[in-house]
Every structure is written in structure tokens, then in C-alpha cells.
Design an enzyme around this catalytic site. Structure first.
Site, PDB file in Angstrom:
ATOM      1  N   TYR A  24      40.909  52.016  44.835  1.00 13.51           N
ATOM      2  CA  TYR A  24      40.627  51.462  43.507  1.00 13.51           C
ATOM      3  C   TYR A  24      39.399  52.142  42.886  1.00 13.51           C
ATOM      4  O   TYR A  24      39.427  52.569  41.726  1.00 13.51           O
ATOM      5  CB  TYR A  24      40.390  49.957  43.641  1.00 13.51           C
ATOM      6  CG  TYR A  24      40.064  49.261  42.341  1.00 13.51           C
ATOM      7  CD1 TYR A  24      41.065  48.884  41.453  1.00 13.51           C
ATOM      8  CD2 TYR A  24      38.741  48.968  41.994  1.00 13.51           C
ATOM      9  CE1 TYR A  24      40.776  48.236  40.258  1.00 13.51           C
ATOM     10  CE2 TYR A  24      38.439  48.314  40.799  1.00 13.51           C
ATOM     11  CZ  TYR A  24      39.455  47.947  39.947  1.00 13.51           C
ATOM     12  OH  TYR A  24      39.159  47.311  38.762  1.00 13.51           O
ATOM     13  N   LYS A  53      38.757  54.313  39.323  1.00 13.00           N
ATOM     14  CA  LYS A  53      37.883  53.866  38.231  1.00 13.00           C
ATOM     15  C   LYS A  53      36.811  54.906  37.907  1.00 13.00           C
ATOM     16  O   LYS A  53      36.463  55.097  36.745  1.00 13.00           O
ATOM     17  CB  LYS A  53      37.272  52.493  38.557  1.00 13.00           C
ATOM     18  CG  LYS A  53      38.328  51.396  38.609  1.00 13.00           C
ATOM     19  CD  LYS A  53      39.081  51.253  37.267  1.00 13.00           C
ATOM     20  CE  LYS A  53      40.271  50.349  37.323  1.00 13.00           C
ATOM     21  NZ  LYS A  53      40.976  50.227  36.028  1.00 13.00           N
TER      22      LYS A  53
END
Ligand SMILES: NC(=O)c1ccc[n+]([C@@H]2O[C@H](COP(=O)([O-])OP(=O)(O)OC[C@H]3O[C@@H](n4cnc5c(N)ncnc54)[C@H](O)[C@@H]3O)[C@@H](O)[C@H]2O)c1
Length: 284
Positions: A160, A164
């Protein structure tokens, strides 16, 4: 008139992942501002729920089912939106998933899904829509969802976090590309702190290693107990986008602390350090 109503009323908005959480909150806000909202979502029932909420509140909305992990689906979405509406004022590349598990424990499929949805979904959203925006000659807005995780490192949320950081880099470069080409397209990097959504729900963890369960549950509880009210966060986000801000923070104080930590980390040139809080979260 407030800036967001002034620039967005009467326009068309496409919001990916608008069946839940931040996408749904932004969609409801855009509907309330008088936009026609295209709820672009993989989950049919969730998409319809957001459409119903907007329509019941007196707004205009329609669902288009799309899987942002497939570039050709974003091409189809862009073609359909421009064929039906002729123009687009706001594109929010929001759809995203959380993935928990150590780098070597995640399956190849879960790694690919995380990269394909969170990063490639944003890249191909931009690639599919921008040529049509340019051709329309109208002033447009693009907002990409990064995170405070785009300025930090977190073990076992590696997949993740990687996406980002990458989305943040994409938005910065895209902003500069609009400047070089003198295009009337505003780019925002949206940095939610913690808004109460479904992102840490247990169902989202399909395909994660067993060790991820307690980490996911603790994140879910933290979001439930300390997360910002979703609709208020989304109101702040839409306002920031309408003000042509590049940085759009839902919780500026949280962002400031994390960014300050990042700057200190770079300046110190020391290895990353593990706080007690993070160790507790990860070790279960
Ligand atoms: N909630 C927060 O505090 C927070 C913090 C930082 C960043 N974000 C980011 O905000 C965005 C939205 O997160 P959220 O918390 O609202 O999550 P959420 O899980 O509540 O909603 C995500 C939505 O995206 C949809 N989606 C998933 N895969 C898709 C696909 N392949 N194609 C189309 N739609 C798909 C889901 O069905 C769901 O409706 C994400 O990019 C997330 O990383 C959220």
C-alpha cells in the site's frame, strides 16, 4: 457563493471507487453542489447505493461499472462519459485497497492487485481522460488520492505504502506537465489523514497472509475510534480541490507532523526507526 459551488455547479464529475468511503462522500458532496456525478465503481450494489443517496437528496447521478485495474476499462469509461456528457469538469482517481502482509508473504496476485488498483488505476485514469479534457478546451480539475502514508514507511503495509508514494510522485509530475503545456487543468494531491471508511474491514483482506489479521483489526478499531467524520472530511477535500490547491489535506495537523518526521528522517541520513506504537501494531 462558496468557491466549490461556483466552480463545480452544473459540471460533470467522475469519481472512481465512489461506492464506499471517501469516493462516496466526495460523490455526495459533488451531487449537493449541483454536479452530475458519475459513480465509477467495481461493485454494482455499492455504486447504486451512492447513486440513490444523491438522487434522493435531489441531485443527479449515474453508475458506470468499471474495474480501474484494467486500463481498457478506463478507456471505455472516458469514452462513455464524453459521449454522454460532452465534457468533464472533475476527475477523482480515488479507488484503492489496503493490503497488509510482509513483502515476501503476500501472494503475487495480491501484490499485482494493489499496484494495479492503487497506482495503475490512477495512471490510466489520467491517460484515458486528459486527451479528452484537452480537446474540450475547458477548465478541468483532477484529484488523485494519495495518503499520509505517501510520506512515511510502515512495515507490513509495504504494498500500500509503495503505491501511495508513487501516486504522490505522479501527481507532482502531472502538475508540472500541466504548467509546461499551459493547460487549464488543475491537479490536486489529496492526502486524507484518517477518515472513517470501510478500507480496513475484514472482507478487504481476502488473499492476505494470516499474520495480517490482527494488524488489520487494530487499524480498523483505530479508524472507528479516532477517524474523522467522513462527510466533513469530504467537504474539506472538495473545497480544497475547488480552491486549486495542489495539497489537499483532510487533517492538516496530522499531515504536518508526518511530513516533519519525513524531512527530519531525510536530513538525519540515519536508517529508518521502528516506534513502539508501530511495533505493537505489527507484532500483534
Ligand atoms: N480512509 C482513509 O482514512 C484513507 C486514508 C488515506 C488514503 N485513503 C485513500 O482513499 C481512497 C478511498 O479509500 P476509502 O478509505 O474510502 O476505502 P473504501 O474501501 O471505503 O472504498 C474504496 C472503494 O473502491 C472500490 N474499488 C476497489 N477496487 C476497485 C476497482 N478495481 N475498480 C473500481 N472500484 C474499486 C471499492 O469497491 C470501494 O467502493 C483510497 O485510495 C485510499 O487509499 C483513505
Amino acid at each position: 457563493m462558496a468557491r466549490d459551488a461556483e466552480v463545480f455547479a452544473g459540471g460533470v464529475a467522475v469519481i472512481t471507487g465512489a461506492g464506499s468511503g471517501i469516493g462516496a462522500g466526495i460523490a455526495r458532496r459533488c451531487g449537493a453542489l449541483g454536479m452530475t456525478v458519475v459513480v465509477a465503481e467495481i461493485n454494482h450494489a455499492a455504486a447504486q447505493q451512492t447513486v440513490d443517496q444523491i438522487v434522493t437528496a435531489g441531485g443527479k447521478a449515474e453508475a458506470i461499472i468499471v474495474d480501474v485495474s484494467k486500463p481498457e476499462e478506463l478507456d471505455r469509461l472516458a469514452a462513455e462519459v464524453f459521449a454522454r456528457h460532452g465534457a468533464l469538469r472533475l476527475l477523482v482517481n480515488n479507488a484503492g485497497i489496503e493490503t497488509i502482509g510482509y513483502t515476501w508473504e503476500l501472494s503475487a496476485a495480491r501484490w499485482e492487485a494493489t499496484l494495479d488498483i492503487n497506482l495503475h488505476g490512477v495512471i490510466h485514469g489520467v491517460r484515458a481522460f486528459v486527451p479528452r479534457m484537452i480537446e474540450s478546451g475547458e477548465e478541468c480539475w483532477i484529484a488523485n488520492l494519495s495518503s499520509v502514508g505517501g510520506f512515511s514507511a510502515m512495515p507490513a503495509q509495504t504494498a500500500y505504502i509503495v503505491t501511495k508514494h508513487a501516486v504522490e510522485a505522479l501527481s507532482e509530475c502531472l502538475y508540472l506537465e500541466m504548467e509546461v503545456k499551459r493547460l487549464p487543468i488543475h491537479v490536486s494531491s489529496v492526502i486524507p489523514g484518517m477518515l472513517r471508511t470501510n478500507i480496513f474491514n475484514a472482507e478487504g483482506g481476502a488473499g492476505e497472509p494470516g499474520s495480517a489479521g490482527s494488524h488489520r483489526r487494530k487499524m480498523f478499531e483505530m479508524m472507528r475510534d479516532y477517524g474523522m467524520d467522513l462527510d466533513e472530511g469530504c467537504r474539506v477535500i472538495v473545497e480544497g480541490i475547488a480552491e486549486n490547491r495542489f495539497w489537499v489535506h483532510s487533517q492538516p495537523d496530522m499531515s504536518r507532523d508526518i511530513i516533519a518526521g519525513r524531512i527530519a528522517f531525510f536530513e538525519s541520513q540515519q536508517p529508518p526507526t521502528l516506534s513502539d506504537q508501530v511495533r505493537h501494531l505489527v507484532e500483534g
